[in-house]
Enzyme design. Structure first.
Site, short mmCIF file in Angstrom:
data_model
loop_
_atom_site.label_atom_id
_atom_site.label_comp_id
_atom_site.label_asym_id
_atom_site.label_seq_id
_atom_site.Cartn_x
_atom_site.Cartn_y
_atom_site.Cartn_z
N LYS A 3 1.91 2.04 -5.17
CA LYS A 3 2.44 1.43 -6.46
C LYS A 3 1.45 1.73 -7.64
O LYS A 3 1.70 2.00 -8.56
CB LYS A 3 2.57 -0.06 -6.04
CG LYS A 3 3.43 -0.52 -5.09
CD LYS A 3 3.60 -1.89 -4.92
CE LYS A 3 2.43 -2.49 -4.34
NZ LYS A 3 2.22 -1.82 -3.20
N GLY A 18 -4.69 -4.14 -3.60
CA GLY A 18 -5.40 -3.16 -3.96
C GLY A 18 -4.78 -1.95 -4.39
O GLY A 18 -4.03 -1.16 -3.48
N HIS A 19 -4.79 -1.84 -5.73
CA HIS A 19 -4.03 -0.59 -6.02
C HIS A 19 -5.06 0.75 -6.60
O HIS A 19 -5.74 0.55 -7.43
CB HIS A 19 -3.24 -0.98 -7.19
CG HIS A 19 -2.03 -2.12 -6.80
ND1 HIS A 19 -1.06 -2.41 -7.81
CD2 HIS A 19 -1.73 -2.46 -5.84
CE1 HIS A 19 -0.40 -3.36 -7.10
NE2 HIS A 19 -0.77 -3.19 -5.87
N ASP A 59 0.80 -1.12 -0.10
CA ASP A 59 -0.06 -0.03 -0.02
C ASP A 59 0.73 1.34 -0.02
O ASP A 59 0.42 2.39 0.61
CB ASP A 59 -1.11 -0.05 1.32
CG ASP A 59 -1.91 -1.37 1.10
OD1 ASP A 59 -2.17 -1.77 0.18
OD2 ASP A 59 -2.28 -1.56 2.29
N GLN A 105 2.16 -5.89 -3.37
CA GLN A 105 2.76 -5.99 -1.99
C GLN A 105 3.89 -5.30 -1.66
O GLN A 105 4.06 -4.32 -2.70
CB GLN A 105 2.86 -7.42 -1.65
CG GLN A 105 1.50 -8.31 -1.47
CD GLN A 105 1.03 -8.66 -2.74
OE1 GLN A 105 1.63 -9.45 -3.54
NE2 GLN A 105 -0.28 -8.56 -2.96
P1 GDP Z 1 -0.72 0.35 -3.49
O1 GDP Z 1 -1.16 -0.83 -3.10
O2 GDP Z 1 0.82 0.47 -3.20
O3 GDP Z 1 -1.10 0.66 -5.04
O4 GDP Z 1 -1.33 1.56 -2.51
P2 GDP Z 1 -3.02 1.60 -2.12
O5 GDP Z 1 -3.47 2.40 -3.35
O6 GDP Z 1 -3.43 0.36 -1.58
O7 GDP Z 1 -2.52 2.64 -0.96
C1 GDP Z 1 -2.00 4.03 -1.13
C2 GDP Z 1 -3.39 4.93 -0.80
O8 GDP Z 1 -2.62 6.23 -0.79
C3 GDP Z 1 -4.35 5.22 -1.82
O9 GDP Z 1 -5.55 5.56 -1.15
C4 GDP Z 1 -3.82 6.25 -2.56
O10 GDP Z 1 -5.04 7.07 -3.38
C5 GDP Z 1 -3.22 7.20 -1.73
N1 GDP Z 1 -1.90 7.99 -2.32
C6 GDP Z 1 -1.15 7.76 -3.00
N2 GDP Z 1 -0.26 8.66 -3.33
C7 GDP Z 1 -0.49 9.53 -2.20
C8 GDP Z 1 -0.10 11.12 -1.90
O11 GDP Z 1 0.93 11.43 -2.30
N3 GDP Z 1 -0.62 11.56 -1.00
C9 GDP Z 1 -1.85 11.12 -0.42
N4 GDP Z 1 -2.47 11.76 0.46
N5 GDP Z 1 -2.27 10.17 -0.79
C10 GDP Z 1 -1.93 9.33 -1.83
P1 IMO Z 2 -0.58 -4.01 -2.21
O1 IMO Z 2 -0.33 -4.70 -3.65
C1 IMO Z 2 -0.90 -4.44 2.12
C2 IMO Z 2 -0.76 -8.84 3.51
C3 IMO Z 2 -2.04 -9.01 4.26
C4 IMO Z 2 -1.52 -10.25 5.11
C5 IMO Z 2 -0.37 -10.79 4.59
C6 IMO Z 2 -0.78 -12.04 3.87
O2 IMO Z 2 -2.12 -3.43 -2.26
O3 IMO Z 2 0.38 -3.28 -1.70
P2 IMO Z 2 -2.20 -12.78 1.62
O4 IMO Z 2 -3.54 -12.63 1.45
O5 IMO Z 2 -1.35 -12.04 0.85
O6 IMO Z 2 -1.94 -14.12 2.03
O7 IMO Z 2 -1.87 -11.97 3.20
O8 IMO Z 2 0.16 -9.78 3.40
N1 IMO Z 2 -1.10 -8.24 2.49
C7 IMO Z 2 -0.97 -6.81 1.98
N2 IMO Z 2 -0.93 -5.79 2.84
N3 IMO Z 2 -0.90 -4.17 0.57
C8 IMO Z 2 -0.97 -5.60 0.03
O9 IMO Z 2 -1.20 -5.59 -1.33
C9 IMO Z 2 -1.22 -6.79 0.43
N4 IMO Z 2 -1.39 -8.13 0.19
C10 IMO Z 2 -1.22 -9.03 1.07
O10 IMO Z 2 -2.69 -8.01 4.91
O11 IMO Z 2 -0.88 -9.50 6.49
MG MG Z 3 -2.69 -1.42 -1.85
#
Ligand code: GDP
Ligand code: IMO
Ligand code: MG
Length: 430
Positions: A17, A41-42, A14, A223
């Protein structure tokens, strides 16, 4: 600058990416996911719209970009169909998507077993996303799994399904779960095959053709390195390796193609799910950061645990994943804090160490050693130029570079595609 770029998560997932991949995808010929599945979850935001992707690559919004779900992924066809439906409902209908015929396939028993294993762990639960990721990778490596390409050969698919269920049903029953009916699973997957069949192909061939013709190829990690099955906080990890080192195997290309690796790191740290997190903070400050950064899981909605930036982790993951530039994310969230801490070492029983220990038992005894920097008050979400950042924000970025021996290539100051500062102009040439 390279025509090939890997986007790697460097913390516990998270990191942002999805945002970084989407940013470059607007000019990429191809975007490839190479590991993980719909546990990811991107989030992608542009033109006032926000999208969340699980297994589909973040290049899906650019009609000209070829999106590939590589062989290193675990693919749930049910989830692919549902994700595509969600995109269609929002008007995203013009895209190119291919799925590797060699990708491991998530089956219904994987999801059931993921839940059952977690429940039996009681207090030691990993807190998985319950998408069947661990059991699907286990079946792949124990050579009992089914693959996406099997869907195109119905007789072979049935044979593999019967052989798998022969054993899996015993396990399901022993765990108090309902056994699965071969016919029912077969019919459902054949229906899914009708929907995704045209997308299934030899994607390694496709990617290699692109590379050989000098196309711009972006590899999107899922991840983060601290969730890596080999180098993360085992056993509180996922079941694949998000490293750039996984790209060759997970996409079916040679290692020689990889040069630029953008390491995505939040300006602080978060973790969702259980497991060690040395710089974790709680109380009012954690609450404030969580609310400002909207730190709730994209897939499960769980509140994310929050902590200070951990330079021990950053140095470790930069080295392991071969990070050539950082993308420092959510810097805007730190605005307004008086002081900002960075963990520079761990105190392990009175001795300072600078790499994470291999067991979580030892990691639990590590206490972060912090340095403290002055914060800044200004709202930085509208800034697009590094030089215009407050001096203390610049000093924070320079400190990250110094501590991790890795340059910062870009900075994100908000969730939208446009809220991005390019520090290394070479990145603009991708
Ligand atoms: P990923 O799994 O690495 O793609 O990241 P996620 O989408 O799960 O989580 C990143 C969160 O941060 C999302 O809600 C994005 O919309 C938010 N986000 C990304 N870059 C920024 C930033 O520079 N500032 C803020 N406030 N939010 C951001
Ligand atoms: P993105 O790509 C954050 C965590 C789960 C759990 C552990 C194992 O959005 O960054 P799994 O279902 O993979 O067997 O769970 O890994 N986890 C993540 N945490 N971002 C993710 O993906 C994750 N994918 C798995 O919360 O702790
Ligand atoms: Mg994510």
């Amino acid at each position: 600058m390279s025509q090939r770029m890997v986007v790697v998560g460097s913390q516990w997932g998270d990191e942002g990416k999805g945002k970084i991949t989407d940013y470059f995808a607007t000019r990429a010929d191809m975007v490839v996911r190479y590991q993980g599945g719909n546990n990811a979850g991107h989030t992608v935001m542009f033109d006032g719209n926000k999208y969340s992707l699980q297994s589909i690559p973040s290049g899906i919004f650019n009609p000209a970009t070829v999106n590939v779900m590589g062989n290193g992924m675990v693919v749930n066809p049910e989830s692919v169909v549902a994700e595509l439906q969600k995109l269609h409902d929002r008007g995203i209908t013009d895209y190119k998507l291919f799925i590797s015929n060699r990708a491991a396939m998530v089956m219904p028993w994987h999801i059931m077993l993921d839940g059952a294993y977690e429940r039996r762990k009681g207090d030691a639960q990993i807190g998985t996303t319950q998408k069947g990721i661990g059991p699907a990778y286990s079946d792949k490596y124990s050579r009992t799994g089914l693959r996406i390409g099997d869907l195109l050969e119905p007789d072979y698919f049935r044979e593999r399904l019967e052989a798998a269920l022969d054993v899996k049903n015993i396990e399901l029953k022993s765990l108090g779960l309902e056994p699965l009916d071969v016919e029912e699973v077969y019919n459902r997957y054949m229906e899914l095959a009708r929907q995704i069949g045209p997308m299934i192909t030899d994607t390694s061939d496709l990617i290699n053709e692109a590379l050989e013709s000098d196309a711009k190829v972006l590899f999107e990690g899922a991840q983060g390195m601290m969730l890596c099955i080999d180098h993360g906080t085992y056993p509180f990890v996922t079941s694949s390796s998000p490293s750039a080192a996984s790209v060759p195997v997970g996409a079916g290309i040679a290692p020689k193609w990889i040069d630029t690796v953008v390491g995505v790191a939040k300006a602080y740290c978060t973790r969702v799910g259980a497991g060690p997190f040395p710089t974790e903070i709680d109380g009012e400050l954690a609450h404030e950061i969580r609310e400002r950064g909207h730190e709730y899981g994209t897939v499960t909605g769980r509140p994310r645990r929050v902590g200070w930036l951990d330079a021990v982790v950053a140095r470790y993951t930069s080295r392991l994943a071969g990070i050539t530039q950082w993308a420092i994310m959510l810097l805007d969230v730190l605005s307004g804090l008086d002081k900002i801490k960075i963990c520079v070492a761990y105190d392990l029983d009175g001795k300072e160490i600078t790499t994470p220990p291999s067991t979580i038992a030892t990691l639990a005894r590590c206490k972060p050693v912090y340095i403290e920097l002055d914060g800044w008050k200004e709202d930085i979400s509208g800034i697009r130029d590094f030089d215009r950042l407050p001096e203390n924000a610049k000093a924070y970025i320079r400190k990250i570079e110094e501590l991790t021996k890795t340059p910062v290539g870009m900075i994100s100051v908000g969730p939208d595609r446009s809220q991005t500062i390019i520090v290394d102009p070479a990145l603009n040439r991708f």
